[in-house]
Structure formats: structure tokens, C-alpha cells
Design a protein around this motif. Sequence first.
Motif, PDB file in Angstrom:
ATOM      1  N   ALA A 196      41.447  12.498  54.948  1.00 18.38           N
ATOM      2  CA  ALA A 196      41.732  11.218  55.146  1.00 18.38           C
ATOM      3  C   ALA A 196      41.867  10.425  54.533  1.00 18.38           C
ATOM      4  CB  ALA A 196      40.331  11.138  56.508  1.00 18.38           C
ATOM      5  N   ALA A 197      41.416  10.476  53.317  1.00 18.10           N
ATOM      6  CA  ALA A 197      41.265   9.130  52.596  1.00 18.10           C
ATOM      7  C   ALA A 197      42.079   9.176  51.613  1.00 18.10           C
ATOM      8  CB  ALA A 197      40.137   9.707  51.311  1.00 18.10           C
ATOM      9  N   LEU A 198      43.332  10.185  51.320  1.00 22.42           N
ATOM     10  CA  LEU A 198      44.378  10.381  51.030  1.00 22.42           C
ATOM     11  C   LEU A 198      45.776   9.416  52.131  1.00 22.42           C
ATOM     12  CD1 LEU A 198      44.505  12.938  48.450  1.00 22.42           C
ATOM     13  CD2 LEU A 198      43.600  11.316  47.938  1.00 22.42           C
ATOM     14  N   ALA A 199      45.946   9.857  52.573  1.00 24.35           N
ATOM     15  CA  ALA A 199      46.047   9.170  54.382  1.00 24.35           C
ATOM     16  C   ALA A 199      45.917   7.703  53.937  1.00 24.35           C
ATOM     17  CB  ALA A 199      45.916   9.670  55.378  1.00 24.35           C
ATOM     18  N   THR A 200      45.161   7.845  54.311  1.00 25.51           N
ATOM     19  CA  THR A 200      44.607   5.828  54.756  1.00 25.51           C
ATOM     20  C   THR A 200      45.339   5.190  53.415  1.00 25.51           C
ATOM     21  OG1 THR A 200      42.069   6.152  55.250  1.00 25.51           O
ATOM     22  CG2 THR A 200      42.735   4.133  54.539  1.00 25.51           C
ATOM     23  N   ILE A 201      44.941   5.589  52.007  1.00 25.59           N
ATOM     24  CA  ILE A 201      46.107   4.879  51.007  1.00 25.59           C
ATOM     25  C   ILE A 201      47.405   5.341  51.223  1.00 25.59           C
ATOM     26  CG2 ILE A 201      46.138   5.346  48.243  1.00 25.59           C
ATOM     27  CD1 ILE A 201      43.200   6.157  47.767  1.00 25.59           C
ATOM     28  N   ALA A 202      47.775   6.031  51.622  1.00 30.54           N
ATOM     29  CA  ALA A 202      49.133   6.377  51.921  1.00 30.54           C
ATOM     30  C   ALA A 202      50.308   5.134  52.665  1.00 30.54           C
ATOM     31  CB  ALA A 202      49.510   7.571  51.920  1.00 30.54           C
ATOM     32  N   VAL A 203      49.156   5.376  53.694  1.00 30.99           N
ATOM     33  CA  VAL A 203      50.024   4.188  54.813  1.00 30.99           C
ATOM     34  C   VAL A 203      49.593   3.404  54.456  1.00 30.99           C
ATOM     35  CG1 VAL A 203      49.149   3.544  56.900  1.00 30.99           C
ATOM     36  CG2 VAL A 203      48.854   5.548  56.778  1.00 30.99           C
ATOM     37  N   ARG A 204      48.796   2.332  53.159  1.00 31.95           N
ATOM     38  CA  ARG A 204      48.889   1.174  52.866  1.00 31.95           C
ATOM     39  C   ARG A 204      49.434   0.879  51.972  1.00 31.95           C
ATOM     40  NH1 ARG A 204      44.389  -1.829  51.257  1.00 31.95           N
ATOM     41  NH2 ARG A 204      42.984  -1.022  53.023  1.00 31.95           N
ATOM     42  N   LEU A 205      50.330   1.916  51.444  1.00 34.98           N
ATOM     43  CA  LEU A 205      50.895   1.495  50.424  1.00 34.98           C
ATOM     44  C   LEU A 205      52.424   1.600  51.386  1.00 34.98           C
ATOM     45  CD1 LEU A 205      49.731   4.495  47.610  1.00 34.98           C
ATOM     46  CD2 LEU A 205      49.943   1.783  47.342  1.00 34.98           C
ATOM     47  N   VAL A 206      52.457   2.390  52.186  1.00 37.79           N
ATOM     48  CA  VAL A 206      53.948   2.256  53.020  1.00 37.79           C
ATOM     49  C   VAL A 206      53.766   0.842  53.265  1.00 37.79           C
ATOM     50  CG1 VAL A 206      55.597   3.037  54.664  1.00 37.79           C
ATOM     51  CG2 VAL A 206      54.281   4.537  53.127  1.00 37.79           C
ATOM     52  N   GLU A 207      52.836   0.334  53.688  1.00 37.34           N
ATOM     53  CA  GLU A 207      53.044  -0.984  54.783  1.00 37.34           C
ATOM     54  C   GLU A 207      52.993  -2.189  54.002  1.00 37.34           C
ATOM     55  OE1 GLU A 207      50.123  -0.430  58.195  1.00 37.34           O
ATOM     56  OE2 GLU A 207      51.483   1.808  58.949  1.00 37.34           O
ATOM     57  N   ARG A 208      52.458  -1.902  52.843  1.00 38.38           N
ATOM     58  CA  ARG A 208      51.794  -3.509  52.734  1.00 38.38           C
ATOM     59  C   ARG A 208      52.182  -3.232  50.741  1.00 38.38           C
ATOM     60  NH1 ARG A 208      46.280  -5.918  53.509  1.00 38.38           N
ATOM     61  NH2 ARG A 208      47.127  -7.143  52.202  1.00 38.38           N
ATOM     62  N   THR A 209      53.297  -3.875  50.811  1.00 39.19           N
ATOM     63  CA  THR A 209      53.563  -3.864  49.026  1.00 39.19           C
ATOM     64  C   THR A 209      52.574  -5.012  47.981  1.00 39.19           C
ATOM     65  OG1 THR A 209      54.473  -6.508  49.524  1.00 39.19           O
ATOM     66  CG2 THR A 209      56.152  -3.866  49.242  1.00 39.19           C
ATOM     67  N   ASP A 210      51.751  -5.009  48.873  1.00 38.15           N
ATOM     68  CA  ASP A 210      50.882  -5.448  47.945  1.00 38.15           C
ATOM     69  C   ASP A 210      49.283  -4.531  47.642  1.00 38.15           C
ATOM     70  OD1 ASP A 210      49.728  -6.133  50.100  1.00 38.15           O
ATOM     71  OD2 ASP A 210      48.971  -8.219  49.413  1.00 38.15           O
ATOM     72  N   ALA A 211      49.378  -3.724  47.851  1.00 35.06           N
ATOM     73  CA  ALA A 211      47.777  -2.837  48.468  1.00 35.06           C
ATOM     74  C   ALA A 211      47.716  -1.847  47.050  1.00 35.06           C
ATOM     75  CB  ALA A 211      48.968  -1.436  49.080  1.00 35.06           C
ATOM     76  N   PRO A 212      46.712  -2.537  46.535  1.00 33.50           N
ATOM     77  CA  PRO A 212      46.076  -1.860  45.372  1.00 33.50           C
ATOM     78  C   PRO A 212      46.875  -0.661  44.873  1.00 33.50           C
ATOM     79  CG  PRO A 212      44.233  -2.618  47.474  1.00 33.50           C
ATOM     80  CD  PRO A 212      45.247  -2.279  47.984  1.00 33.50           C
ATOM     81  N   VAL A 213      46.781  -0.681  43.884  1.00 34.51           N
ATOM     82  CA  VAL A 213      47.237   0.764  42.889  1.00 34.51           C
ATOM     83  C   VAL A 213      46.681   1.220  41.862  1.00 34.51           C
ATOM     84  CG1 VAL A 213      50.091   0.227  43.877  1.00 34.51           C
ATOM     85  CG2 VAL A 213      48.894  -0.731  41.916  1.00 34.51           C
ATOM     86  N   GLY A 214      46.592   1.930  41.625  1.00 31.21           N
ATOM     87  CA  GLY A 214      45.841   2.220  39.902  1.00 31.21           C
ATOM     88  C   GLY A 214      45.015   3.742  39.703  1.00 31.21           C
ATOM     89  N   THR A 215      43.995   3.803  39.368  1.00 32.56           N
ATOM     90  CA  THR A 215      42.676   4.823  39.650  1.00 32.56           C
ATOM     91  C   THR A 215      41.876   4.747  40.163  1.00 32.56           C
ATOM     92  OG1 THR A 215      44.292   5.158  37.349  1.00 32.56           O
ATOM     93  CG2 THR A 215      41.835   6.354  37.675  1.00 32.56           C
ATOM     94  N   PHE A 216      41.683   5.711  41.236  1.00 29.31           N
ATOM     95  CA  PHE A 216      40.242   5.691  42.045  1.00 29.31           C
ATOM     96  C   PHE A 216      39.456   6.900  42.120  1.00 29.31           C
ATOM     97  CE2 PHE A 216      43.754   2.706  43.866  1.00 29.31           C
ATOM     98  CZ  PHE A 216      42.846   1.294  43.343  1.00 29.31           C
ATOM     99  N   HIS A 217      38.483   7.045  42.452  1.00 27.73           N
ATOM    100  CA  HIS A 217      37.772   8.760  42.025  1.00 27.73           C
ATOM    101  C   HIS A 217      37.058   8.511  44.420  1.00 27.73           C
ATOM    102  CE1 HIS A 217      35.702   8.350  38.060  1.00 27.73           C
ATOM    103  NE2 HIS A 217      37.300   8.510  38.061  1.00 27.73           N
ATOM    104  N   PHE A 218      37.618  10.120  44.096  1.00 28.77           N
ATOM    105  CA  PHE A 218      37.486  10.354  45.626  1.00 28.77           C
ATOM    106  C   PHE A 218      35.737  11.532  45.712  1.00 28.77           C
ATOM    107  CE2 PHE A 218      36.445  11.918  49.916  1.00 28.77           C
ATOM    108  CZ  PHE A 218      36.821  11.546  50.648  1.00 28.77           C
ATOM    109  N   SER A 219      34.940  11.916  45.998  1.00 28.35           N
ATOM    110  CA  SER A 219      34.341  12.920  46.565  1.00 28.35           C
ATOM    111  C   SER A 219      33.162  12.030  47.356  1.00 28.35           C
ATOM    112  CB  SER A 219      33.582  13.317  44.755  1.00 28.35           C
ATOM    113  OG  SER A 219      32.816  12.738  44.718  1.00 28.35           O
ATOM    114  N   ASN A 220      32.456  13.740  47.456  1.00 33.05           N
ATOM    115  CA  ASN A 220      31.504  13.182  49.153  1.00 33.05           C
ATOM    116  C   ASN A 220      30.359  12.911  48.257  1.00 33.05           C
ATOM    117  OD1 ASN A 220      32.523  16.026  51.371  1.00 33.05           O
ATOM    118  ND2 ASN A 220      32.281  13.721  52.019  1.00 33.05           N
ATOM    119  N   ALA A 221      29.020  11.754  49.032  1.00 37.89           N
ATOM    120  CA  ALA A 221      28.862  11.004  47.874  1.00 37.89           C
ATOM    121  C   ALA A 221      27.129  12.557  47.892  1.00 37.89           C
ATOM    122  CB  ALA A 221      27.765  10.252  48.947  1.00 37.89           C
ATOM    123  N   GLY A 222      26.311  11.571  47.307  1.00 34.12           N
ATOM    124  CA  GLY A 222      25.875  12.503  46.783  1.00 34.12           C
ATOM    125  C   GLY A 222      25.647  13.235  45.265  1.00 34.12           C
ATOM    126  N   ALA A 223      24.262  13.894  44.523  1.00 31.34           N
ATOM    127  CA  ALA A 223      24.655  14.724  43.440  1.00 31.34           C
ATOM    128  C   ALA A 223      23.587  15.642  43.714  1.00 31.34           C
ATOM    129  CB  ALA A 223      24.453  13.851  42.174  1.00 31.34           C
TER     130      ALA A 223
END
Length: 299
Positions: A196-223
Motif C-alpha cells: 500500500a505504501a509503495l502504491a501510494t508513492i508510485a501513483v504520486r510519482l506518476v501523477e506529479r512531477t514534483d513528487a518527493p524523490v530520494g530514500t525512505f523507510h517503511f516497516s510497521n510501527a513498534g520494536a
Amino acid sequence: MRYILVTGGGGQLGTALAKHVWPDGYHVVTSDAADLDLTDTAAIVARVAAGHDGQPFAAVINGAAYTAVDKAEDDLVTAWAVNALAPAAFAAACRAADIPLVQVSTDYVFPGDKDGAWEVNDAVAPLNVYGASKLGGELAVRTGTPRHVIVRTAWVVSATGHNFIKTMLRVGADRPTLSVVADQHGSPTSATDLAAALATIAVRLVERTDAPVGTFHFSNAGATSWAGFAEEIFRQAALRGGPAPAVQPIATADYPTPARRPMNSLLGHSAIERAYGIRPRDWQAALSDILDELLGVPA
């Protein structure tokens, strides 16, 4: 129709991306080892350039990887080909097609010696071939195309494929006690939530040329630790009539492996929350959904 090429179609993440409910007008085209050899960079470039059904791809999500961490110590040529050279080819092909690339990476780029969560700008120093090859893929993508997002993740689990949850349930059904490493810490990641996170990012990148680029982290929350994860698996499994063996915590030194693992894999989420508004849910809730699928909803 906007077509998204997803590699690793037969894996946990590829399956989750195919099942994800995408916005209207989007369609996922999955690819796996049977139809695309990731050690063949020319084939990768040709696949991206070919598009689908007479249309160019709108974006690529490269979720495929050589993930046999211990085997990679002796099979480093293949690991580097799949984890570093293949992303380089995808980056070159995406740049030529002027489409964004989303590259999935790993917590294993970090040495694991930090207190607290790893942030995206922390210094990298992988401990094994797998982590080094994935870092090579990151560098290839960063230098290969400007329209990229790299998402590091960790401890991916789901109701499909091979993963820690399914292993614990299988082994736990036959044994009264399981010994599980307790001094490696991190956070489990639901493949469904990651998709779901990757889909959100991909769609934003497709639809907006000014979408944020670079490196990010995703995991579920909590240790937690692997032992703590196992304990919660069996606690929730018992509510569903599943196995509930005792968990015996052990040290990493008591369970030697060919490849060294980072002792702390916890990933910080501030960058992805700030850039894309993605706020991961707790790993225990994600685990509950997976166990609902595997064992059924608690009575």
C-alpha cells in the motif's frame, strides 16, 4: 490505462502489489524469474522499453531481489547481479523512458550498532554480501535516474510465501518449546502494508512531477525481537486455536549463521510520513490480519 511494471511477482511483495486495490485507471503487470532473467541487463532494458499492450509503462516497482542471505556469502556474483546490476538496468531504462522507478531495499545496509531507529541519512555499513549488494543497487538507482524513490524495509511477512510467521506456525505445531534469537531487534513488516505504501508513492510519482524523490523507510510501527515476535505470534495464534509452544530466548551467538545479521534493524519513519503522509500501523495489528487469513478470525 496506466500500467505499472512490478518485478518479483511470485514473492510476498509482488503478490501483495497485485492484490492491492489501485486507483481507477491503474493496472499492475507482474514479472517474475520465469519471464524476466534479472541477471540479463539487456533483457531488463528491453522489457521496460516494450511496455504493455501497446502502451508504455507509467512506472516500475522493482521488488525482486536475491534474498538468500546466507547463500549469498558464497554466491556473491549472482547476488550482486540481481541486487545491484539489475537495479542499474532498471534505472537506465526508466530514465530513457522518462518514467519513475521505485526500488525496494533493506535494513541490512546498516551495521546494526545504533541505539534507536535508523534514519534515512544515517551512515551505511553492511555486514554481509546481501546487504552490500542491496546497497550497490541503491547507489545504482541514485546515480542512474533522477525520478526514483528507494524504500528500505525489514522483516517482511504475509500469509503467502516463506516467512517467519509461517515457519513459527509450522514448527510450533510439532514442538512444545522453540528457541528463538532474542538479541536482534527490529519491526516486522506486513507485505500488504508495504504494498500500500509503495502504491501510494508510485501513483504520486506518476501523477506529479514534483513528487518527493530520494530514500525512505517503511516497516510497521513498534520494536520487538525475533523472540518477542514469536511470542506474539503464538499468543494471537492461540486465540484462533493455533499452536502455542513456549519460546526460549537465545543469543545470536547460540545460533551461528554464515552471514552476520545487524543487531538493531529498527527503521525510523519520519521521512516517509513527512513526504508522503504515510504513517505505519503497529506490527501487532498487522500480524492479526495475517493470522486471520492463515488461521481464521478469533471466536
